[in-house]
Write a protein that holds these residues in place. Sequence first.
Motif, PDB file in Angstrom:
ATOM      1  N   GLN A   5       0.856  -1.183   0.000  1.00 44.38           N
ATOM      2  CA  GLN A   5       0.000   0.000   0.000  1.00 44.38           C
ATOM      3  C   GLN A   5       0.895   1.237   0.000  1.00 44.38           C
ATOM      4  OE1 GLN A   5      -3.670   0.396   0.838  1.00 44.38           O
ATOM      5  NE2 GLN A   5      -3.699  -1.581  -0.149  1.00 44.38           N
ATOM      6  N   ARG A   6       0.531   2.216  -0.824  1.00 44.32           N
ATOM      7  CA  ARG A   6       1.287   3.469  -0.866  1.00 44.32           C
ATOM      8  C   ARG A   6       0.314   4.639  -0.899  1.00 44.32           C
ATOM      9  NH1 ARG A   6       6.712   3.673  -3.067  1.00 44.32           N
ATOM     10  NH2 ARG A   6       6.402   5.895  -2.705  1.00 44.32           N
ATOM     11  N   LEU A   7       0.696   5.732  -0.248  1.00 42.84           N
ATOM     12  CA  LEU A   7      -0.070   6.964  -0.350  1.00 42.84           C
ATOM     13  C   LEU A   7       0.015   7.453  -1.794  1.00 42.84           C
ATOM     14  CD1 LEU A   7       0.934   8.935   2.865  1.00 42.84           C
ATOM     15  CD2 LEU A   7      -1.345   8.106   2.267  1.00 42.84           C
ATOM     16  N   ILE A   8      -1.099   7.877  -2.318  1.00 46.93           N
ATOM     17  CA  ILE A   8      -1.150   8.295  -3.717  1.00 46.93           C
ATOM     18  C   ILE A   8      -0.236   9.479  -3.987  1.00 46.93           C
ATOM     19  CG2 ILE A   8      -2.688   9.300  -5.460  1.00 46.93           C
ATOM     20  CD1 ILE A   8      -4.849   7.387  -4.379  1.00 46.93           C
ATOM     21  N   ASN A   9      -0.112  10.374  -3.027  1.00 47.62           N
ATOM     22  CA  ASN A   9       0.739  11.546  -3.259  1.00 47.62           C
ATOM     23  C   ASN A   9       2.230  11.253  -3.072  1.00 47.62           C
ATOM     24  OD1 ASN A   9       0.996  11.424  -0.491  1.00 47.62           O
ATOM     25  ND2 ASN A   9       0.122  13.435  -0.102  1.00 47.62           N
ATOM     26  N   SER A  10       2.593   9.996  -2.809  1.00 46.57           N
ATOM     27  CA  SER A  10       3.996   9.667  -2.554  1.00 46.57           C
ATOM     28  C   SER A  10       4.716   9.068  -3.756  1.00 46.57           C
ATOM     29  CB  SER A  10       4.099   8.703  -1.363  1.00 46.57           C
ATOM     30  OG  SER A  10       3.631   7.420  -1.732  1.00 46.57           O
ATOM     31  N   PHE A  11       4.045   8.989  -4.919  1.00 50.16           N
ATOM     32  CA  PHE A  11       4.708   8.410  -6.084  1.00 50.16           C
ATOM     33  C   PHE A  11       4.134   8.975  -7.377  1.00 50.16           C
ATOM     34  CE2 PHE A  11       1.139   5.627  -5.161  1.00 50.16           C
ATOM     35  CZ  PHE A  11       0.580   5.375  -6.411  1.00 50.16           C
ATOM     36  N   THR A  12       4.879   8.798  -8.446  1.00 48.82           N
ATOM     37  CA  THR A  12       4.424   9.197  -9.778  1.00 48.82           C
ATOM     38  C   THR A  12       4.336   7.954 -10.652  1.00 48.82           C
ATOM     39  OG1 THR A  12       6.673   9.616 -10.557  1.00 48.82           O
ATOM     40  CG2 THR A  12       5.448  11.499  -9.651  1.00 48.82           C
ATOM     41  N   LEU A  13       3.492   8.064 -11.674  1.00 49.99           N
ATOM     42  CA  LEU A  13       3.251   6.946 -12.594  1.00 49.99           C
ATOM     43  C   LEU A  13       3.370   7.400 -14.031  1.00 49.99           C
ATOM     44  CD1 LEU A  13      -0.056   5.384 -11.206  1.00 49.99           C
ATOM     45  CD2 LEU A  13       2.164   4.279 -11.252  1.00 49.99           C
ATOM     46  N   GLU A  14       3.800   6.495 -14.868  1.00 49.45           N
ATOM     47  CA  GLU A  14       3.688   6.661 -16.307  1.00 49.45           C
ATOM     48  C   GLU A  14       3.588   5.248 -16.884  1.00 49.45           C
ATOM     49  OE1 GLU A  14       7.336   7.758 -18.613  1.00 49.45           O
ATOM     50  OE2 GLU A  14       8.198   7.975 -16.617  1.00 49.45           O
ATOM     51  N   TYR A  15       3.140   5.160 -18.127  1.00 42.00           N
ATOM     52  CA  TYR A  15       3.034   3.847 -18.752  1.00 42.00           C
ATOM     53  C   TYR A  15       4.409   3.289 -19.081  1.00 42.00           C
ATOM     54  CZ  TYR A  15      -1.992   4.287 -19.492  1.00 42.00           C
ATOM     55  OH  TYR A  15      -3.341   4.412 -19.319  1.00 42.00           O
ATOM     56  N   HIS A  16       4.536   1.975 -18.938  1.00 44.37           N
ATOM     57  CA  HIS A  16       5.714   1.268 -19.439  1.00 44.37           C
ATOM     58  C   HIS A  16       5.757   1.524 -20.944  1.00 44.37           C
ATOM     59  CE1 HIS A  16       8.050  -2.156 -20.865  1.00 44.37           C
ATOM     60  NE2 HIS A  16       8.552  -2.234 -19.633  1.00 44.37           N
ATOM     61  N   PRO A  17       6.926   1.679 -21.555  1.00 47.68           N
ATOM     62  CA  PRO A  17       6.990   1.970 -22.995  1.00 47.68           C
ATOM     63  C   PRO A  17       6.221   0.979 -23.877  1.00 47.68           C
ATOM     64  CG  PRO A  17       9.150   2.243 -21.987  1.00 47.68           C
ATOM     65  CD  PRO A  17       8.245   1.678 -20.931  1.00 47.68           C
ATOM     66  N   LEU A  18       6.240  -0.310 -23.536  1.00 50.87           N
ATOM     67  CA  LEU A  18       5.491  -1.293 -24.324  1.00 50.87           C
ATOM     68  C   LEU A  18       3.985  -1.043 -24.202  1.00 50.87           C
ATOM     69  CD1 LEU A  18       5.238  -3.779 -26.112  1.00 50.87           C
ATOM     70  CD2 LEU A  18       5.541  -5.198 -24.061  1.00 50.87           C
ATOM     71  N   VAL A  19       3.525  -0.750 -23.013  1.00 41.60           N
ATOM     72  CA  VAL A  19       2.103  -0.456 -22.795  1.00 41.60           C
ATOM     73  C   VAL A  19       1.716   0.804 -23.569  1.00 41.60           C
ATOM     74  CG1 VAL A  19       0.355   0.167 -21.065  1.00 41.60           C
ATOM     75  CG2 VAL A  19       2.051  -1.619 -20.549  1.00 41.60           C
ATOM     76  N   ALA A  20       2.546   1.830 -23.487  1.00 42.68           N
ATOM     77  CA  ALA A  20       2.270   3.075 -24.209  1.00 42.68           C
ATOM     78  C   ALA A  20       2.162   2.814 -25.712  1.00 42.68           C
ATOM     79  CB  ALA A  20       3.359   4.105 -23.924  1.00 42.68           C
ATOM     80  N   SER A  21       3.028   1.956 -26.248  1.00 40.02           N
ATOM     81  CA  SER A  21       2.963   1.666 -27.682  1.00 40.02           C
ATOM     82  C   SER A  21       1.705   0.876 -28.034  1.00 40.02           C
ATOM     83  CB  SER A  21       4.218   0.933 -28.153  1.00 40.02           C
ATOM     84  OG  SER A  21       4.236  -0.402 -27.691  1.00 40.02           O
ATOM     85  N   LEU A  22       1.251  -0.004 -27.148  1.00 40.86           N
ATOM     86  CA  LEU A  22       0.027  -0.775 -27.401  1.00 40.86           C
ATOM     87  C   LEU A  22      -1.215   0.107 -27.329  1.00 40.86           C
ATOM     88  CD1 LEU A  22       0.841  -3.995 -25.344  1.00 40.86           C
ATOM     89  CD2 LEU A  22       0.812  -3.777 -27.837  1.00 40.86           C
ATOM     90  N   LEU A  23      -1.153   1.173 -26.554  1.00 36.20           N
ATOM     91  CA  LEU A  23      -2.307   2.056 -26.353  1.00 36.20           C
ATOM     92  C   LEU A  23      -2.360   3.220 -27.340  1.00 36.20           C
ATOM     93  CD1 LEU A  23      -2.297   2.330 -22.459  1.00 36.20           C
ATOM     94  CD2 LEU A  23      -3.816   0.945 -23.883  1.00 36.20           C
ATOM     95  N   ARG A  24      -1.335   3.417 -28.134  1.00 31.34           N
ATOM     96  CA  ARG A  24      -1.254   4.641 -28.953  1.00 31.34           C
ATOM     97  C   ARG A  24      -2.392   4.778 -29.949  1.00 31.34           C
ATOM     98  NH1 ARG A  24       2.968   1.823 -31.526  1.00 31.34           N
ATOM     99  NH2 ARG A  24       2.379   1.372 -33.665  1.00 31.34           N
TER     100      ARG A  24
END
Length: 177
Positions: A5-24
Motif C-alpha cells: 500500500q502506498r499513499l497516492i501523493n507519494s509516487f508518480t506513474l507513467e506507462y511502461h513503454p510497451l504499454v504506451a505503444s500498445l495504447l497509442r
Amino acid sequence: MKTKQRLINSFTLEYHPLVASLLREEITVPSPAGVIDHLHEREIHILLKTITLNVISVTREHFLLLTPEPLFALLRQHPCAQSQKVSLCEYQHSADNIEQTITTLMFTLPALQNSYQSSHLKTLASRLNNAKSTHSISANTLPKKSRLALFAGVSPSAIRLDNKKLARNDDKSKGKA
C-alpha cells in the motif's frame, strides 16, 4: 512480485513503454467534465480499495504501469484521493517477465473477462431493479439512476433492463414450477 500500500501523493506513474505503444491507437472516452466532483470522500476511499496497480519500480517514488487503470486516473483527480492509499503490485524487472506480464494483463485478462461481463448498463439496471423490488438496500443508500448515468456519461434511459433476457428467464422459471 509483491503487493504494498502506498499513499497516492507519494509516487508518480507513467506507462511502461510497451504499454504506451500498445495504447497509442486506442480511442478512450474521457469521463464527463466534473463527474469526479459528484463522488463523496467515502466513495473515493471504497473505490480506491478495489484497485491494484500493476507496476515495476523505476525509483522508490516512480513506477511504470503495466496496464491502463482509467478508474484510478479519474479518482486520483479528486483532492481527497491524495491522502488515500492504493495497492501496488510490483513486478520484477526481467524483460521476459515484464513482456509476459503485460501481454497477460492487456490481452489474456480482457479476453477471459469478456465472457463473464454483460453490458454494464444492463447490469446496473438489473441491480437497481432487484434492490428496489426486494428492499434489500435502504432508499437513502441506493444511488439514483440519474447519478449513475452521470458517472457513466449516458442518459438515464440508457440504464435499462434487457426485456428479451427477462422474458427468457420468466419462461425458464415457469417451466420449473
